[in-house]
Structure formats: C-alpha cells, structure tokens
Scaffold this active site. Structure first.
Site, short mmCIF file in Angstrom:
data_model
loop_
_atom_site.label_atom_id
_atom_site.label_comp_id
_atom_site.label_asym_id
_atom_site.label_seq_id
_atom_site.Cartn_x
_atom_site.Cartn_y
_atom_site.Cartn_z
N LYS A 1 -20.59 22.33 50.32
CA LYS A 1 -22.13 23.03 50.27
C LYS A 1 -21.81 24.26 49.65
O LYS A 1 -22.94 24.80 49.19
CB LYS A 1 -22.54 22.91 51.92
N GLN B 1 -21.96 22.47 58.63
CA GLN B 1 -21.58 21.23 59.11
C GLN B 1 -22.03 19.89 58.39
O GLN B 1 -22.76 20.36 57.31
CB GLN B 1 -21.71 21.25 60.73
N ASP C 1 -17.69 19.92 55.15
CA ASP C 1 -16.67 20.43 54.23
C ASP C 1 -17.33 19.36 52.81
O ASP C 1 -16.24 19.40 52.04
CB ASP C 1 -15.46 20.05 54.47
N GLY D 1 -17.06 26.75 57.27
CA GLY D 1 -16.26 27.57 56.54
C GLY D 1 -16.70 27.01 54.99
O GLY D 1 -16.25 25.80 54.82
N HIS D 2 -17.21 27.80 54.14
CA HIS D 2 -17.78 27.63 52.94
C HIS D 2 -16.85 28.23 51.92
O HIS D 2 -16.90 29.65 51.97
CB HIS D 2 -19.22 27.67 52.87
P1 GDP Z 1 -18.37 23.17 52.69
O1 GDP Z 1 -17.95 23.59 53.89
O2 GDP Z 1 -19.27 22.09 52.42
O3 GDP Z 1 -19.03 24.35 51.91
O4 GDP Z 1 -17.11 22.76 51.84
P2 GDP Z 1 -15.85 23.55 52.04
O5 GDP Z 1 -15.70 24.82 51.21
O6 GDP Z 1 -15.29 23.81 53.43
O7 GDP Z 1 -14.59 22.34 51.25
C1 GDP Z 1 -14.85 22.00 49.93
C2 GDP Z 1 -13.60 22.47 49.24
O8 GDP Z 1 -13.63 21.82 47.85
C3 GDP Z 1 -13.73 24.05 48.98
O9 GDP Z 1 -12.22 24.33 48.66
C4 GDP Z 1 -14.28 23.92 47.41
O10 GDP Z 1 -13.68 25.22 46.62
C5 GDP Z 1 -13.72 22.85 46.94
N1 GDP Z 1 -14.42 22.03 45.90
C6 GDP Z 1 -15.95 22.01 45.88
N2 GDP Z 1 -16.34 21.38 44.81
C7 GDP Z 1 -15.11 20.67 44.25
C8 GDP Z 1 -15.14 19.86 43.34
O11 GDP Z 1 -16.06 19.40 42.62
N3 GDP Z 1 -13.53 19.55 42.77
C9 GDP Z 1 -12.58 20.25 43.60
N4 GDP Z 1 -11.36 19.76 43.05
N5 GDP Z 1 -12.89 20.90 44.54
C10 GDP Z 1 -14.24 21.39 44.80
P1 IMO Z 2 -18.73 23.28 57.45
O1 IMO Z 2 -19.98 24.14 57.46
C1 IMO Z 2 -15.99 20.28 59.14
C2 IMO Z 2 -15.86 19.92 63.42
C3 IMO Z 2 -14.71 20.46 64.13
C4 IMO Z 2 -14.65 19.32 65.34
C5 IMO Z 2 -16.30 19.27 65.75
C6 IMO Z 2 -16.67 20.25 66.94
O2 IMO Z 2 -17.68 23.87 56.59
O3 IMO Z 2 -18.86 21.98 56.77
P2 IMO Z 2 -17.03 22.95 67.12
O4 IMO Z 2 -15.92 23.94 66.82
O5 IMO Z 2 -18.26 22.87 66.12
O6 IMO Z 2 -17.43 22.75 68.42
O7 IMO Z 2 -16.28 21.62 66.45
O8 IMO Z 2 -17.06 19.74 64.56
N1 IMO Z 2 -16.58 21.08 62.59
C7 IMO Z 2 -16.45 20.91 61.36
N2 IMO Z 2 -15.90 20.26 60.51
N3 IMO Z 2 -16.97 21.23 58.66
C8 IMO Z 2 -17.47 22.21 59.49
O9 IMO Z 2 -18.06 22.97 58.95
C9 IMO Z 2 -17.21 21.87 60.75
N4 IMO Z 2 -17.70 22.89 61.87
C10 IMO Z 2 -17.28 21.93 63.13
O10 IMO Z 2 -13.45 20.22 63.48
O11 IMO Z 2 -14.24 18.29 65.02
MG MG Z 3 -16.40 23.83 55.17
#
Ligand code: GDP
Ligand code: IMO
Ligand code: MG
Length: 468
Positions: free
Chosen positions: A51, A258, A48, A75-76
């Site tokens: 990416k 991840q 999270d 979840g992106h």
């Molecule tokens: P990922 O799994 O690495 O793609 O990250 P996620 O999408 O799960 O979580 C990142 C969250 O932060 C998402 O809701 C993005 O829209 C948000 N986000 C990304 N960059 C920024 C930033 O620079 N500032 C803020 N406030 N939110 C951001």
């Molecule tokens: P993105 O791509 C954050 C975490 C789960 C749990 C552990 C194992 O959005 O960064 P699993 O279901 O994979 O066996 O769970 O890994 N986890 C993540 N945490 N971002 C993710 O993906 C994750 N994918 C798995 O919360 O702790």
């Molecule tokens: Mg994510």
C-alpha cells in the site's frame, strides 16, 4: 464503479492504441488529473500488500492524503531512487511537498512513536510544517497499553495473536470501554485528573492479572504533558478541513492500513487487529461521510501474513525452500522485524475481501518475486468436509481445516523487474494476471514489478473522468 477489464481485452487492443504505446500518457493521466477525486487504497489480504508504494505513486497527483484507522502497528515502505522511507502512522504522501496529510479521529496515536517518526522524516530533509494535521478525536496510546499488549498476548499461550506489541488492541479496547484519553483530552486542563482515574484501573489490572508493579502516575503525566506541547501545533479540525476539500472537489487519497483480513469484524477473528480495515472504515474513521469514488484494492501476486492465525494457502515446507529469501523478497515486517509467512495467491480469499470493500480496481504488487518459479499455484476455492464452499468461512477452526483447491499454471522464468509495459511481460506472466483478473472479477489497474516508483505498469486510468 467498475473499470473496464484491460487484461481480458488485450487481444482486441490494436497496436496503434495499445496500452504499451499509451503508457507514457497513462502514467501521467492515471493519477488524479481530471478524474474522480476521492480514492481509497485498501489492503486486500493480511497487510503488507505494498500500500505504501501505491499511496506514494498516487500522492503525486493528490492534494490531501488521510489515514483513518490503526496506529503505528502499520509499516509502509516507500523506495525513491536510492532512498528508503518507512512510515508507521504518518501518511506516505508526506514525501510530496504539495500534499496535506491528515491523521484522523479513528486512529490511535502513540505520541512517542509519532515524534520519532517526525524526527526520521526531518532527518531525510522533508518539511512537514503546516501540512500535517492531527484530529482531536484520535485516542492516545499510553505505556500501559504497550505493556498490557505484550503481557496479554503472552498470557494467551498457544492462542497468542502475535501482535505488534504497540498497544493498539488495549488502546482501542479502552476507547470502546469509554476509558480512553484522546488528543483533545491531552490538551484539556482535566488531563491529569482523567489520567489518574484511568491509571488506577490499569495499575489494578497490571498487578492483579499479571503480577506487574504499578506504573508511576507522575512520570506518565509529565511525559505526556511534554508531548502535549509538541503535538499542539499539529492539532487541527481535520474533519472540517476534509469536508471542505471534498466540497471543493479537491483530490483526496485515503490511505488504508493493515489488510482486510485483519479487520476487527470481518477478518480472521480473533487473529485480527482492533480497527476497521475495510473501505467502510475510512469514512467512519475520518468523519467524512460515505463519499469514496474509487476503491483500489492492493494485493500481492502471492499472499503473506505476519503473526499467528489461519493461512489456507500457506506454502508447504518444500515450497518455502523454492521461494526467494525473505530479505531478497522484502518479506520482513517493517514494524517488528519478523519474517512474514508466505502463501500462494488465494483468489477465493481476495474475492471475499473485494466484496467486503466494494473494490472496483486492483493493484497487483510484487509480480517480480515469482519470476523464478517453474510452476505457480493459485487457490481458486476451499473444500471443507468434502463440500466445496461457496462463502468464506467465519471461524478459525473451519479455516484451519479447509483444503485449498489449487490450479497450477506455468511460471515465466524471466526477470520482469526491468519491464515497463504490460505487453512486454512474458506470455505466462500475462496469463497469470489474466487468471487473477478473471477469478476476482475486478480489473487490474496497476502492476508492480519492483519497489521503485518507476517499476510500475499502469494498465488503466482507474479514475474515471469527472464531468466538470
Ligand atoms: P504495506 O504495509 O502494504 O505498505 O507494505 P510494506 O511496505 O510493509 O511491504 C511491502 C514491501 O515490498 C516493501 O518493502 C516494499 O518496498 C516492497 N515492494 C512493494 N512493491 C514491490 C514490488 O513490486 N516488488 C518488490 N520486489 N518489492 C516491492
Ligand atoms: P500494514 O499497514 C501486517 C498484524 C499483527 C498481528 C495482528 C494484530 O503494514 O499492512 P496488532 O498489533 O495490530 O494488535 O496485531 O495484526 N498486523 C499487521 N500485519 N501489516 C500490518 O500493517 C499489520 N498491522 C497489524 O502482525 O498478527
Ligand atoms: Mg506493512
């Protein structure tokens, strides 16, 4: 290849050719044009990191975007103008009509979730026909995987990992145990027979270990035969297509899922996911050979973690109260809706993950979330039993017991979300970024100050020129 440090040289940048003045040029040029053509985007913490936003930005200039590992546990989120898109398995690059997207052999595909994701994309008006390809080698997630994921984690009690319950671990376990079924098997005439054999073992496990009623073979077989028809048009020789693209020196973006500390081997085991999340997992998961030119490590300006497991720099109860609300900071998990745990930036940890992936440039995300703090802490090292550690601990027990060594720096207490040039950032914000760069030893190439595409400060070309 190491990119030159921009931040540490900032005082020597003359106003004439400063990066602020060049930012328009850079924001175009920083992408793939004329630069190294094989770029990986890797999460450096526990996932999270942002990416999705970075992949979306770079996809504009890439011809191919490929996912190598993981499944719909990812979840992106990508924000484009007023619209918000959420991806789980499908590469975020699908938003660009020119981009070809691949889901590689190292991934695990839950057909139900994949088809739902496609429906959501279609509802946004995005066409994906003839530019989304699935590898025949990818393993399939079945209902028994999801069920066993939930039951298995629950049965661990206090040692539960807090998985996403998407069946990822049990699916990869079956793969390693030579019991899995791949997309190629789903499309084969032997599918029913293979499923029957596997299901009888899984039902045994469900009944004997968890006292759960057996799953019905006919129901699953016909459900998956329905999926076979829907998935068949996407199945393609992904490995050969990527090989060809690489041979032709086309621009390929590898989308990590991840984070490095969730890596099955090098993460905070056993509180990890079940795939290889570091850069080395990309060639192995796509079957393309170790070819990456540039490895961009994505970090948050702080740290988060969803699920259980050690978290050395996690905020104290008092510090949690100072942090912006989880909704405002977008720190609610996209896949499970859980609130993410939050901590200070941990430079010791990031230095460790930089080494694991051979990262050569960094993207610092969510700087804006720290805008309101008086003081900001950075973890610079770990102490255990009175000793300062020189390498990252390999056990949860050690990580639970370590004492983080903190450095406190002044906050900037000014909004950064409207800033588009590095030099316009408050002095204290620049000092913070410089310190991150110093501690990690890798140049910062991109700074993000909000979820939208334009809330990005491009610091460096970060794709070196290819001698053509
Ligand atoms: P990922 O799994 O690495 O793609 O990250 P996620 O999408 O799960 O979580 C990142 C969250 O932060 C998402 O809701 C993005 O829209 C948000 N986000 C990304 N960059 C920024 C930033 O620079 N500032 C803020 N406030 N939110 C951001
Ligand atoms: P993105 O791509 C954050 C975490 C789960 C749990 C552990 C194992 O959005 O960064 P699993 O279901 O994979 O066996 O769970 O890994 N986890 C993540 N945490 N971002 C993710 O993906 C994750 N994918 C798995 O919360 O702790
Ligand atoms: Mg994510």
């Amino acid at each position: 290849m190491q990119s030159s440090s921009i931040l540490s040289n900032e005082t020597s940048v003359s106003p004439k050719n400063s990066f602020c003045e060049l930012s328009g040029w850079l924001s175009w040029n920083v992408k793939f044009c004329r630069f190294m053509s094989l770029v990986a985007v890797i999460g450096m913490q526990w996932g999270d990191e942002g990416k999705g936003k970075v992949v979306d930005l770079l996809s504009e200039s890439a011809s191919h975007i490929a996912r190598a590992q993981g499944g719909n546990n990812a979840g992106h989120t990508v924000v484009v103008q007023e619209k918000e898109y959420q991806f789980h398995l499908i590469p975020s690059g699908i938003l660009y009509p020119h981009a070809k997207c691949y889901i590689g052999g190292g991934t695990v595909i839950d057909p139900k979730s994949f088809l739902e994701e496609l429906d959501a994309i279609r509802a946004h008006g995005i066409a994906f026909e003839k530019r989304l390809f699935l590898s025949r080698y990818a393993h399939l997630v079945f209902p028994y995987h999801r069920l066993l994921d939930g039951l298995g984690d629950k049965s661990k009690g206090e040692l539960a990992i807090g998985t996403t319950k998407k069946g990822i671990g049990p699916c990869y376990a079956d793969k390693a145990n030579r019991l899995g079924l791949r997309l190629a098997d789903l499309l084969s005439p032997t599918f029913r027979q293979r499923l029957k054999e596997t299901l009888s073992r899984k039902n045994h496990e469900l009944e004997k270990l968890y006292d759960h009623p057996p799953l019905d073979f006919e129901e699953i077989a016909s459900e998956y035969e329905g999926y076979a028809q829907k998935l068949a048009p996407f199945v393609a020789p992904v490995e050969e297509m990527l090989y060809e693209a690489i041979q032709q020196k086309e621009r390929v973006l590898f989308e990590g899922a991840q984070g490095s500390l969730l890596d099955l081997t090098f993460g905070t085991y056993p509180f990890v996911t079940s795939s290889c999340t570091i850069a080395g997992g990309i060639p192995a998961g796509l079957g393309v050979g170790p070819c990456i030119d540039r490895i961009l490590g994505v970090v948050k300006a702080y740290t988060t973690r969803v699920g259980n497991g050690p978290f050395p720099s996690e905020l104290s109860d008092e510090e949690y109260k100072l942090f912006p609300d989880h909704n405002a900071s977008r720190e609610i998990g996209v896949t499970t809706g859980r609130k993410r745990r939050i901590g200070w930036f941990d430079a010791f940890l990031v230095s460790h993950t930089i080494r694991l992936s051979g990262v050569n440039c960094l993207a610092i995300m969510k700087l804006d979330i720290l805008d309101g703090f008086d003081k900001i802490k950075i973890c610079t090292g770990y102490r255990l039993d009175g000793q300062t550690l020189t390498s990252f601990p390999a056990t949860g027990d050690e990580l639970e017991r370590i004492e983080p060594i903190y450095e406190t720096i002044d906050g900037w207490k000014k909004p950064t979300t409207g800033i588009r040039n590095y030099r316009e950032l408050p002095h204290a914000a620049r000092a913070y970024l410089r310190r991150i760069e110093e501690l990690s030893g890798v140049a910062i190439s991109l700074i993000s100050v909000g979820p939208a595409r334009d809330q990005t400060l491009w610091m460096d070309r970060f794709f070196e020129e290819v001698s053509s």
